[in-house]
Scaffold this active site. Sequence first.
Site, PDB file in Angstrom:
ATOM      1  N   CYS A   2       0.952  -1.000  -0.087  1.00 40.52           N
ATOM      2  CA  CYS A   2      -0.251   0.098   0.058  1.00 40.52           C
ATOM      3  C   CYS A   2       0.938   1.169  -0.081  1.00 40.52           C
ATOM      4  O   CYS A   2       1.789   1.323   0.472  1.00 40.52           O
ATOM      5  CB  CYS A   2      -0.901  -0.060   1.293  1.00 40.52           C
ATOM      6  SG  CYS A   2      -2.024  -1.464   1.335  1.00 40.52           S
ATOM      7  N   ARG A  27       5.455  -0.355  -6.493  1.00 42.92           N
ATOM      8  CA  ARG A  27       5.398  -1.180  -5.287  1.00 42.92           C
ATOM      9  C   ARG A  27       4.491  -2.155  -5.573  1.00 42.92           C
ATOM     10  O   ARG A  27       3.990  -3.106  -4.882  1.00 42.92           O
ATOM     11  CB  ARG A  27       5.139  -0.401  -3.934  1.00 42.92           C
ATOM     12  CG  ARG A  27       6.547   0.264  -3.747  1.00 42.92           C
ATOM     13  CD  ARG A  27       6.260   0.706  -2.219  1.00 42.92           C
ATOM     14  NE  ARG A  27       7.759   1.268  -1.742  1.00 42.92           N
ATOM     15  CZ  ARG A  27       8.659   0.400  -1.208  1.00 42.92           C
ATOM     16  NH1 ARG A  27       8.379  -0.835  -1.029  1.00 42.92           N
ATOM     17  NH2 ARG A  27       9.705   0.906  -1.010  1.00 42.92           N
ATOM     18  N   TRP A  83      -3.394  -2.778  -1.662  1.00 48.95           N
ATOM     19  CA  TRP A  83      -3.013  -3.983  -2.116  1.00 48.95           C
ATOM     20  C   TRP A  83      -4.235  -4.660  -0.721  1.00 48.95           C
ATOM     21  O   TRP A  83      -3.745  -4.699   0.042  1.00 48.95           O
ATOM     22  CB  TRP A  83      -1.658  -4.735  -1.897  1.00 48.95           C
ATOM     23  CG  TRP A  83      -0.713  -4.601  -2.593  1.00 48.95           C
ATOM     24  CD1 TRP A  83       0.510  -3.873  -2.734  1.00 48.95           C
ATOM     25  CD2 TRP A  83      -0.534  -5.549  -3.828  1.00 48.95           C
ATOM     26  NE1 TRP A  83       1.097  -3.989  -3.953  1.00 48.95           N
ATOM     27  CE2 TRP A  83       0.355  -5.053  -4.581  1.00 48.95           C
ATOM     28  CE3 TRP A  83      -1.494  -6.167  -4.652  1.00 48.95           C
ATOM     29  CZ2 TRP A  83       0.983  -5.696  -5.763  1.00 48.95           C
ATOM     30  CZ3 TRP A  83      -1.051  -6.603  -5.812  1.00 48.95           C
ATOM     31  CH2 TRP A  83       0.022  -6.446  -6.315  1.00 48.95           C
ATOM     32  N   ASN A 109      -1.850   1.263   6.207  1.00 51.14           N
ATOM     33  CA  ASN A 109      -0.949   0.280   5.627  1.00 51.14           C
ATOM     34  C   ASN A 109      -0.708  -0.581   7.021  1.00 51.14           C
ATOM     35  O   ASN A 109      -0.755  -0.278   7.979  1.00 51.14           O
ATOM     36  CB  ASN A 109       0.297   0.805   5.577  1.00 51.14           C
ATOM     37  CG  ASN A 109       0.598   1.359   4.132  1.00 51.14           C
ATOM     38  OD1 ASN A 109      -0.329   1.104   3.325  1.00 51.14           O
ATOM     39  ND2 ASN A 109       1.808   1.857   3.594  1.00 51.14           N
ATOM     40  N   GLY A 110      -1.119  -1.917   6.598  1.00 57.26           N
ATOM     41  CA  GLY A 110      -0.575  -3.057   7.690  1.00 57.26           C
ATOM     42  C   GLY A 110      -1.968  -3.653   7.804  1.00 57.26           C
ATOM     43  O   GLY A 110      -2.793  -3.820   7.444  1.00 57.26           O
ATOM     44  N   GLU A 500      21.599 -20.726   9.018  1.00 57.25           N
ATOM     45  CA  GLU A 500      21.410 -19.424   8.244  1.00 57.25           C
ATOM     46  C   GLU A 500      22.321 -18.313   9.123  1.00 57.25           C
ATOM     47  O   GLU A 500      22.786 -17.284   8.589  1.00 57.25           O
ATOM     48  CB  GLU A 500      19.871 -19.047   8.252  1.00 57.25           C
ATOM     49  CG  GLU A 500      19.580 -17.622   7.691  1.00 57.25           C
ATOM     50  CD  GLU A 500      19.973 -17.433   6.206  1.00 57.25           C
ATOM     51  OE1 GLU A 500      20.428 -18.236   5.496  1.00 57.25           O
ATOM     52  OE2 GLU A 500      19.874 -16.104   5.712  1.00 57.25           O
ATOM     53  N   LYS A 504      24.887 -16.000   7.199  1.00 59.29           N
ATOM     54  CA  LYS A 504      24.897 -14.416   7.522  1.00 59.29           C
ATOM     55  C   LYS A 504      26.071 -13.957   7.774  1.00 59.29           C
ATOM     56  O   LYS A 504      26.553 -12.974   7.290  1.00 59.29           O
ATOM     57  CB  LYS A 504      23.795 -13.863   8.068  1.00 59.29           C
ATOM     58  CG  LYS A 504      22.399 -14.190   7.948  1.00 59.29           C
ATOM     59  CD  LYS A 504      21.862 -13.683   6.618  1.00 59.29           C
ATOM     60  CE  LYS A 504      21.991 -14.502   5.548  1.00 59.29           C
ATOM     61  NZ  LYS A 504      21.536 -14.083   4.333  1.00 59.29           N
ATOM     62  N   GLU A 507      29.309 -14.618   5.151  1.00 57.66           N
ATOM     63  CA  GLU A 507      28.880 -14.001   3.898  1.00 57.66           C
ATOM     64  C   GLU A 507      29.347 -12.553   3.894  1.00 57.66           C
ATOM     65  O   GLU A 507      30.122 -12.002   3.035  1.00 57.66           O
ATOM     66  CB  GLU A 507      27.275 -13.748   3.532  1.00 57.66           C
ATOM     67  CG  GLU A 507      26.796 -14.925   2.761  1.00 57.66           C
ATOM     68  CD  GLU A 507      25.461 -14.744   2.543  1.00 57.66           C
ATOM     69  OE1 GLU A 507      24.941 -14.732   1.165  1.00 57.66           O
ATOM     70  OE2 GLU A 507      24.550 -14.353   3.209  1.00 57.66           O
ATOM     71  N   HIS A 523      28.943 -34.658  18.552  1.00 61.59           N
ATOM     72  CA  HIS A 523      29.581 -35.736  17.968  1.00 61.59           C
ATOM     73  C   HIS A 523      30.751 -34.998  16.826  1.00 61.59           C
ATOM     74  O   HIS A 523      31.060 -35.369  15.710  1.00 61.59           O
ATOM     75  CB  HIS A 523      28.577 -36.110  16.727  1.00 61.59           C
ATOM     76  CG  HIS A 523      27.539 -37.126  17.373  1.00 61.59           C
ATOM     77  ND1 HIS A 523      27.563 -38.194  18.221  1.00 61.59           N
ATOM     78  CD2 HIS A 523      26.261 -36.735  17.570  1.00 61.59           C
ATOM     79  CE1 HIS A 523      26.736 -38.478  18.375  1.00 61.59           C
ATOM     80  NE2 HIS A 523      25.809 -37.711  18.358  1.00 61.59           N
ATOM     81  N   LYS A 622      24.215 -11.347  -6.218  1.00 61.17           N
ATOM     82  CA  LYS A 622      22.922 -11.581  -5.825  1.00 61.17           C
ATOM     83  C   LYS A 622      22.157 -12.543  -6.537  1.00 61.17           C
ATOM     84  O   LYS A 622      21.250 -13.268  -5.972  1.00 61.17           O
ATOM     85  CB  LYS A 622      22.129 -10.224  -6.056  1.00 61.17           C
ATOM     86  CG  LYS A 622      20.720 -10.119  -5.595  1.00 61.17           C
ATOM     87  CD  LYS A 622      20.760  -9.914  -3.926  1.00 61.17           C
ATOM     88  CE  LYS A 622      19.359 -10.015  -3.452  1.00 61.17           C
ATOM     89  NZ  LYS A 622      19.298 -10.489  -1.976  1.00 61.17           N
TER      90      LYS A 622
HETATM   91  C1  G6P Z   1      23.553 -16.195  -3.903  1.00 60.76           C
HETATM   92  C2  G6P Z   1      22.828 -14.945  -2.681  1.00 60.76           C
HETATM   93  C3  G6P Z   1      22.426 -15.737  -1.663  1.00 60.76           C
HETATM   94  C4  G6P Z   1      21.151 -16.471  -2.276  1.00 60.76           C
HETATM   95  C5  G6P Z   1      21.512 -17.552  -3.077  1.00 60.76           C
HETATM   96  C6  G6P Z   1      20.360 -18.347  -3.759  1.00 60.76           C
HETATM   97  O1  G6P Z   1      24.304 -16.911  -3.422  1.00 60.76           O
HETATM   98  O2  G6P Z   1      24.078 -14.407  -2.578  1.00 60.76           O
HETATM   99  O3  G6P Z   1      21.814 -14.497  -0.971  1.00 60.76           O
HETATM  100  O4  G6P Z   1      20.553 -17.136  -1.158  1.00 60.76           O
HETATM  101  O5  G6P Z   1      22.488 -17.189  -4.370  1.00 60.76           O
HETATM  102  O6  G6P Z   1      19.691 -17.422  -4.589  1.00 60.76           O
HETATM  103  P1  G6P Z   1      18.306 -17.448  -4.970  1.00 60.76           P
HETATM  104  O7  G6P Z   1      18.002 -16.401  -5.907  1.00 60.76           O
HETATM  105  O8  G6P Z   1      17.930 -18.663  -5.770  1.00 60.76           O
HETATM  106  O9  G6P Z   1      17.445 -17.597  -3.803  1.00 60.76           O
END
Ligand code: G6P
Length: 627
Positions: A2, A27, A83, A109-110, A500, A504, A507, A523, A622
């Site tokens: 929205c 958006r 939306w 919004n929300g 994850e 993070k 990376e 283990h 990306k």
């Molecule tokens: C790259 C990005 C990650 C992402 C992965 C899978 O390594 O840097 O952030 O998780 O690709 O990308 P996807 O577009 O398939 O989710």
Amino acid sequence: MCGIIGYLGPRNATSIILNGLRRLEYRGYDSAGIAILSNDGIHVTRAVGKLSNLESRLQQGGDSPPFATRDAPHSMGIGHTRWATHGGVTEHNAHPHLNDAGTIAVIQNGIIENFIELKGELQAEGIRFRSETDTEVIPHLVDLYMKAGMPFVRAAFAAIVRLQGSNAVVMMSAQEPDKLIAARLGNAGGIVIGINPDETFVASDIPGILDYTRNVIFLEDGEVAIAQAGRVSVYRLDGAPVSKQRHVIAWDPVSAEKGEYRHFMQKEIFEQARAVTDTLRGRVNFETGEVTLESLEAGVKNAEKFPARIHTVACGTSKHAGLIGKFLIERIARVPVEVDYGSEYRYRDPLIEPGLAVLGITQSGETADTLAAMSIGKARGAQVWAIVNAIGSQAERMATGVIHMRAGPEIGVCSTKTFLTSIVDQYLLACALAQRANVQTFERSNADPFSLARDLAHLPGLIGQTLKPDPIYEVLANYFHDRRHFLFLGRGINYPIALEGALKLKEISYIHAEGYPAGEMKHGPIALIDETMPVICVAVQDGVYEKMISQIEQVKARGGIVIAIATEGDGFIRQKADYVINVPAAPELLTPVLTAIPMQRLAYEMAVRLGCDVDQPRNLAKSVTVE
Ligand code: G6P
């Protein structure tokens, strides 16, 4: 998403609002509306579909003189692109919404989490609702308080205080034609206020007002602004005044996009409540709990196509989302799920039997390994589904059924909001499958797919609470940025969050980190633990809480440093862990959506402390379109 625009000043409000809405078109929206204050009161015009429909309605006269001007020295109005969340895509559900007398206009919004309760209360007073939206409770509430003798501003505060959930609200009253009131509750919707010497703008997003001003303030959670032409006063919900810092938005489009944030990753972390609100939009009927996934409907409704099992294929962060999805889909819908890396699945000659659905999860929709894995499924007769963020991407084109993440553009290489939205998509998928199949889940009372779907109404609010300012992240980054190794532990549905969290950190800060299911620590990884090793443990109060406590004790017994991610109010864990990061209490199956956030915030703070290029970490991309 929205879009919100408001204007108060000497220029023509209608054209400024329409232009602002156009700037927010990217958006996405399904209907739009505008309210303008004229000499004879508030005039609202709304239309389903594109803004051009609204414009032609206005040119034909709309519900009122289209470019109404007043004798007053300024003109005022609000506009909205919607939306659908509560209620279908219809003109009467489009914003702005009015009270009975049409003297108060509101855009929002929300999700108002307690709207059923508020609506019931208002209906008991004899008020008739003209839309199915949650937003409509606001003008009626304000009206009720004004009829009880409160002036507009006080009535608006009294109504805003009663709203639960994450919301951005803007309203105006014909009785006080020199004021716009804007409020931000939680983090699902931002409010930026632009101020020129004799005029004031309100918007959900900076691009909406950039054509007119660069001098802005941002509302924080729990702040209400009373905007007048050329000046703004901001208060907390309890009425205490807040002194706001003015920001000047730089002229280049990239800084403009980043707004108040230093990096895109930071911005994307903090817009997650809003991203998840978009993911939910129109997909859950919060009164009945029914989930509708339109783009998958054909596949899910048809009994023959109901999958006997699912193979999820993905890479990186999306693979971790898939692991959480396995837990959700198996637990809620009782459909067996296997999760594999795209790069492994494509070469392992997978067993593709009748009834199989191959589900690709990919934010970019272009990851070569994931696409190759999906195409193997397709070639061998499986139905192929995709959870994808990039509209029109290859993954979307290849799939027969698609669920969009609706996270909006994610610029930071490190995935954040696409992770949360892809978990939520799988939660929705699990509920939809269970509802279609009428699954008798093993804990019916806890896992009724209708009440599980209703739980989602609280999720943006809970995410907002998890995003509250917290000095712990800076403290931890200051203490630990020079460590070279971290261990992350989690269990049950939060085990993939440990994976994850480690991803993070490595990376963006280039620190070595490993994620493990906590029960596996004995283990191998336990051999690494000494007094220099920070161990991050996801230990929220879920079904495996006691197990996590015993892992924490084992780490402590070997001198390790425990940083626990724990449920707010858990005093016990404070005696066990060295540091505690709180997340709000939540239904167990939603906890990973919250516990993921401290992982992102911690990795971000560490990378900033180390001076790393947060948005473009070395060697990473990306979208990985090569094998
Ligand atoms: C790259 C990005 C990650 C992402 C992965 C899978 O390594 O840097 O952030 O998780 O690709 O990308 P996807 O577009 O398939 O989710």
